[in-house]
Design an enzyme around this catalytic site. Structure first.
Site, mmCIF file in Angstrom:
data_model
loop_
_atom_site.group_PDB
_atom_site.id
_atom_site.type_symbol
_atom_site.label_atom_id
_atom_site.label_comp_id
_atom_site.label_asym_id
_atom_site.label_seq_id
_atom_site.Cartn_x
_atom_site.Cartn_y
_atom_site.Cartn_z
ATOM 1 C CD GLU A 21 36.605 49.869 53.994
ATOM 2 O OE1 GLU A 21 37.753 50.203 54.559
ATOM 3 O OE2 GLU A 21 36.243 48.543 54.167
ATOM 4 C CG ASP A 120 36.208 49.590 57.854
ATOM 5 O OD1 ASP A 120 35.665 50.717 58.011
ATOM 6 O OD2 ASP A 120 35.352 48.712 57.441
ATOM 7 C CE1 TYR A 327 29.461 46.625 56.598
ATOM 8 C CE2 TYR A 327 30.641 45.144 57.807
ATOM 9 C CZ TYR A 327 30.400 45.745 56.675
ATOM 10 O OH TYR A 327 31.415 45.370 55.724
#
Length: 688
Positions: A21, A120, A327
């Site tokens: 992703e 994901d 993240y």
DNA sequence: GCAAGGTC
């Protein structure tokens, strides 16, 4: 570890193309699935990909950058029901960067014998990977890999059992995009066209499943605040002598009428004594907070530095892109054991302010620190934490956010703080019980790392049960009720979260969008709806009530769930939505568009009101007042009765004057009060 | 130009 020279990049003739992703995920997947040697890092146009060997085959791990395709249409006007998928860089000016990711995947797809969607494992990830495979590859030669965290064990396990494409999940994801598009584009266009028809002016207006309920929430708060009529109440205070030189003001009671308060104060003055009836000391452990998820970081940055949630998020995203923190778009408060906390700490220890704290952590944990995890979780990402890469020069806001992340991470590995509290109950004049409390910090614990949650405590002088004290004074103070609060940007984002609308990545952005549209504005960090926002919410509520309700999201969730479980078909779900929209949009066009357009155009100032409100420049609605000042006028009149009861027959004139002066009074009520005082508005009341 | 969703 020495710096090794990078090997030259080359592409094998046949390979499995793995689609991640985002580049960060691609790198980790490549590292974890390679047999033996490290994967070869290659790049094209600045977009990285990795080549590796695994069980006698070549794998190439490429990357998307979120959605690379989006829905669009060539048709104008509404209703519009035909749309198609197009590369996002063509249709979204803010997504130009996706072009290079798409072209690299297009290149890599040519030599692929098998495609693996490794995005994901959620509904959007299924769509992101699927669309790449559909437009650049071959869904007939495709597999889905399902992992719940980017950890070596999860990834390896997932790659050892590749499944077929998850068609039901893909269908649900596609349906989500289509439903949001159909509702959002159509109702937005209906609003814009109605204004154009009424005023021949163009303006960008919008509505949608997430933004419109959020707008309505802000509008309701604005109305409640602006229409508020505060009621008076009374507080009896005493000044107690707790010890030599230690005096404390304590509230004894609050009452609704002045009469009650005065009689309490009289009774206390007649017997100005107090006795300590109980003293309780307690010791409380305050456990460290878990590391940040995005919402917690936004809360703290707002509380401590006044940063709005979108600002905080954009800083955190930059820190992430610079490699300094993990993240940030995560809901997780957990640091899994696979994250090497010790080596992160050793790196951070080179930063002066953290060094003594880190030394302390390593000592108390005997070199094995374990972060305390929170309850909230996220399928794809851990809590936000520093990576151990040390920052260079950061500007002040970035430095502050980085510091918050580091300190919170450190605090999560520290011991509980110990807070001692004393609670004393006094009996005043043999009749009224009051509570005093005080305390101090016995052991700083994690407050050392994260001082921002350190409670501010006042110590009580030593008190013993049975001690008699003097009451030096008893007073009555009259106050007005506090006004209901407006939202802040942060509380609006929190409201969205608790209502289950939007996602970690979109909530703050959507609040910003409502500002950019001119629906909301801010004064002293409080969010209020503008006239345009009030009008849009009103029109949506009247003609598209489904769209301003959070229930539309619940409804979508049920539909998507059915598709995911194979119990419903996307085409049927979407067709039903089209039919429903077709009906309400045609009704709107045929019967209500002129009325709605005129109302919106007036709120935009495109049309002058035919008859002006006695108090403002809006259109008069009833009794010479616009709808907001008419409601305010009614609130003001209704409030008088209770004021008379509480303030022994205060005159209407004094009542209005008090309202005009008070900071608690809603602004529309204040406008009306001022208009009554200077004679622009004649109250038609039985009281004068 | 308009949604909501993903991410550099």
């Amino acid at each position: 570890m020495g710096r090794s020279r990078r090997a030259r990049c080359w592409l094998p003739g046949r390979y499995v193309l793995v689609i991640a992703e985002k580049p960060k995920a691609a790198r980790r997947i490549a590292e974890y699935i390679a047999d033996g040697s490290r994967p070869l890092r290659c790049s094209m146009n600045g977009v990285p990909f990795w080549v590796l060997r695994r069980s006698d085959a070549y794998y190439v791990v490429g990357s998307a950058a979120g959605h690379l395709y989006g829905l669009t249409t060539d048709e104008r006007g509404f209703p519009v029901f035909s749309y198609y998928w197009a590369p996002l860089w063509r249709i979204d000016p803010g997504a130009k960067y996706t072009r290079k990711y798409l072209s690299v995947l297009e290149f890599l797809a040519k030599g692929a014998v098998l495609f693996v969607n490794a995005c994901d494992y959620d509904i959007e990830g299924s769509v992101i990977g699927f669309l790449v495979i559909r437009f650049l590859g071959d869904p007939g030669r495709a597999r889905r890999v399902k992992f719940s965290a980017l950890t070596p064990s999860d990834i390896r396990r997932a790659f050892s059992s590749l499944g077929p494409l998850d068609w039901d999940m893909i269908e649900a994801g596609l349906a989500r995009h289509e439903l949001d598009w159909l509702w959002g584009i159509n109702v937005s266009r209906a609003l814009m066209e109605s204004v154009k028809k009424a005023s021949r002016r163009r303006v960008v207006l919008s509505a949608g499943r997430v933004q419109s309920p959020t707008l309505r929430e802000a509008v309701e708060r604005t109305k409640r605040r602006n229409l508020f009529v505060p009621l008076p109440y009374f507080t009896v205070y005493v000044l107690v002598e707790l010890g030599p030189g230690a005096r404390k003001r304590v509230t004894v009671v609050t009452t609704k009428t002045r009469g009650e308060a005065l009689s309490v104060a009289r009774a206390i003055r007649a017997r100005p004594k107090a006795i300590v009836v109980s003293v309780d000391a307690s010791r409380r452990e305050v456990p460290p907070p878990p590391p940040f998820n995005l919402g917690d970081l936004q809360t703290e940055a707002s509380r401590i530095y006044g940063y709005d949630p979108h600002y905080t998020q954009s800083i955190a995203e930059q820190l992430y892109l610079d490699g300094l923190i993990s993240y940030p778009r995560t809901n997780s408060q957990k640091i899994p054991p696979t994250i090497d906390a010790v080596s992160i700490l050793r790196q951070l220890a080179r930063l002066e302010p953290y060094a003594p704290i880190i030394e302390h952590i390593l000592r108390i944990s005997r070199g094995k620190p374990r972060p305390r995890n929170g309850v909230k979780d996220d399928p794809a990402h851990p809590a936000i934490h520093p990576t151990g890469i040390l920052p260079g020069k950061l500007d002040k806001p970035a430095k502050r956010i980085y510091d918050l992340v580091v300190r919170r991470f450190l605090a999560s590995m520290m011991k509980s703080a110990i807070v001692s509290r004393t609670r004393a109950t006094l009996l005043i004049s043999n009749k009224y019980h009051v509570e005093l409390s005080g305390g101090y910090i016995e052991d700083e614990g994690w407050f050392r790392a994260y001082p921002f949650l350190r409670p501010r405590l006042e110590e009580l002088p030593p008190l013993r049960q049975g001690t008699r004290l003097r009451v030096l004074r008893a007073e009555v103070r009259s106050s007005l009720q506090k006004a209901p609060e407006l939202h802040t940007k942060l509380s609006l984002v929190k409201w969205m979260e608790s209502s289950g609308i939007g996602t970690e990545a979109t909530r703050a952005r959507i609040v910003k969008l409502l500002f950019d549209r001119g629906y909301l504005a801010e004064a002293r960090r409080k969010v209020y709806a503008t006239d345009l926002g009030l009008a849009v919410a009103e029109i949506l509520e009247r003609y598209f009530p489904q769209l301003v309700s959070v229930e539309l999201t619940r409804h979508f969730e049920q539909l998507l769930n059915s598709i995911r479980l194979g119990r419903a078909k996307r085409s049927k779900v979407v067709d039903e939505a089209k039919q429903f929209l077709d009906k309400i949009l045609r009704d709107f066009r045929d019967s209500y568009m002129d009325e709605a357009g005129t109302e919106l155009a007036k709120a935009l100032g495109f049309i002058k009101p035919s008859k002006k409100c006695l108090v403002c420049d809006r259109e008069a609605y009833k009794e010479g007042l616009c709808r907001y000042h008419y409601d305010a006028y009614r609130s003001l009149v209704e409030g008088y009765e209770e004021w008379r009861r509480r303030l022994d027959n205060i005159s209407f004139r004094s009542y209005v004057e008090r309202l005009a002066r008070s900071a608690s009074t809603g602004s529309w009520v204040k406008d009306v009060a001022r208009a009554i005082i200077d004679g622009r508005l004649k109250p038609m009341l039985p009281y004068e």
